[in-house]
Design a protein around this motif. Sequence first.
Motif, short mmCIF file in Angstrom:
data_model
loop_
_atom_site.label_atom_id
_atom_site.label_comp_id
_atom_site.label_asym_id
_atom_site.label_seq_id
_atom_site.Cartn_x
_atom_site.Cartn_y
_atom_site.Cartn_z
N LYS A 9 -57.76 5.19 12.03
CA LYS A 9 -57.55 3.75 11.54
C LYS A 9 -56.12 3.75 10.88
O LYS A 9 -55.42 2.71 10.92
N ASN A 10 -55.90 4.84 10.14
CA ASN A 10 -54.64 4.94 9.25
C ASN A 10 -53.60 4.90 10.29
O ASN A 10 -52.36 4.16 10.08
N GLN A 11 -53.61 5.48 11.33
CA GLN A 11 -52.62 5.58 12.31
C GLN A 11 -52.36 4.18 13.08
O GLN A 11 -51.18 3.87 13.45
N CYS A 12 -53.10 3.28 13.09
CA CYS A 12 -53.03 2.00 13.54
C CYS A 12 -52.30 0.88 12.62
O CYS A 12 -51.86 -0.05 12.87
N MET A 13 -52.08 1.44 11.51
CA MET A 13 -51.74 0.68 10.18
C MET A 13 -50.07 0.87 10.20
O MET A 13 -49.61 2.01 10.36
N ASN A 60 -38.64 5.09 4.86
CA ASN A 60 -38.87 4.79 6.39
C ASN A 60 -40.27 3.98 6.47
O ASN A 60 -41.29 4.31 6.07
N PHE A 61 -39.90 3.11 7.18
CA PHE A 61 -41.12 1.74 7.23
C PHE A 61 -41.07 1.77 8.82
O PHE A 61 -40.32 1.40 9.65
N LYS A 62 -42.49 1.77 9.32
CA LYS A 62 -42.89 1.59 10.69
C LYS A 62 -44.02 0.95 10.83
O LYS A 62 -44.84 0.89 10.10
N VAL A 63 -43.89 -0.01 11.83
CA VAL A 63 -44.78 -0.98 12.28
C VAL A 63 -45.44 -0.72 13.63
O VAL A 63 -44.53 -0.96 14.59
N PRO A 64 -46.43 -0.36 13.89
CA PRO A 64 -46.88 -0.06 15.21
C PRO A 64 -47.10 -1.38 15.86
O PRO A 64 -47.89 -2.33 15.61
N ILE A 65 -46.49 -1.40 16.97
CA ILE A 65 -46.78 -2.70 17.76
C ILE A 65 -47.23 -2.47 19.12
O ILE A 65 -46.76 -1.68 19.73
N GLY A 66 -48.46 -2.89 19.31
CA GLY A 66 -48.93 -2.58 20.75
C GLY A 66 -49.87 -1.27 20.54
O GLY A 66 -50.93 -1.06 21.19
N ASN A 67 -49.41 -0.32 19.94
CA ASN A 67 -49.95 0.82 19.51
C ASN A 67 -51.29 1.25 20.53
O ASN A 67 -52.41 1.70 19.78
N GLY A 68 -51.13 1.24 21.66
CA GLY A 68 -52.37 1.37 22.55
C GLY A 68 -53.01 2.55 22.43
O GLY A 68 -54.36 2.80 22.48
#
Length: 194
Positions: free
Chosen positions: A62-66, A127-135
């Motif tokens: 769940k954390n990896q999808c945030m 460092n700011f990362k936003v997962p987009i689509g992260n299937g």
Amino acid sequence: FRRVLFRSTPIVLADRLDKTNIPSFAGFDLDQSLQKAYQLRSDLAALKLEKKKAAEIVRYYKNQCMPSLDLVGKYGYQGLSGSANSHSANSTARIAASRFADQSDPWDSFNGFFDKEGFAQWMVGINFKVPIGNGSAKSRLARARIKEGQAEIKIRKLKKEITMNIKQSIKKLDLAEHRMKINKRLLTLYENRL
């Protein structure tokens, strides 16, 4: 011992029979027996641990999808040699501005490595990362949730088996107690016939 014949079957009775020492199984508490069984069963404890592990894996995915925000930093020293590298384009050139200008051995760059005069490097950043689509992370999360659900189903199934076994055992004990009471009555009848 006395021998008694009844319907051509020999029966041996003790001279003194303690009829008060017949155990009673009445009063078994099903809930208390279940709680104790749940505590003592190692296979149930292992399944609970498996479910807890699966829940932690679900939390991780769940954390990896945030989105993530990380503070990064780096600090270090950089050694500089005073002579040109033999692999450089101009191998005869010397670094005149360097404080190691008169040194020619590459190991000379470590002289004064811990001096406070310079060559220290540092860096701080965000460092700011936003997962987009992260299937892939979402599919791993779905797989982890399925494993957590499977662990829960295994726990429920085992608890049902334990409950059924305890209920059957209590029924067997009740039946044994009933048979003992019948045998006690028969014994009294045989003794009265003598």
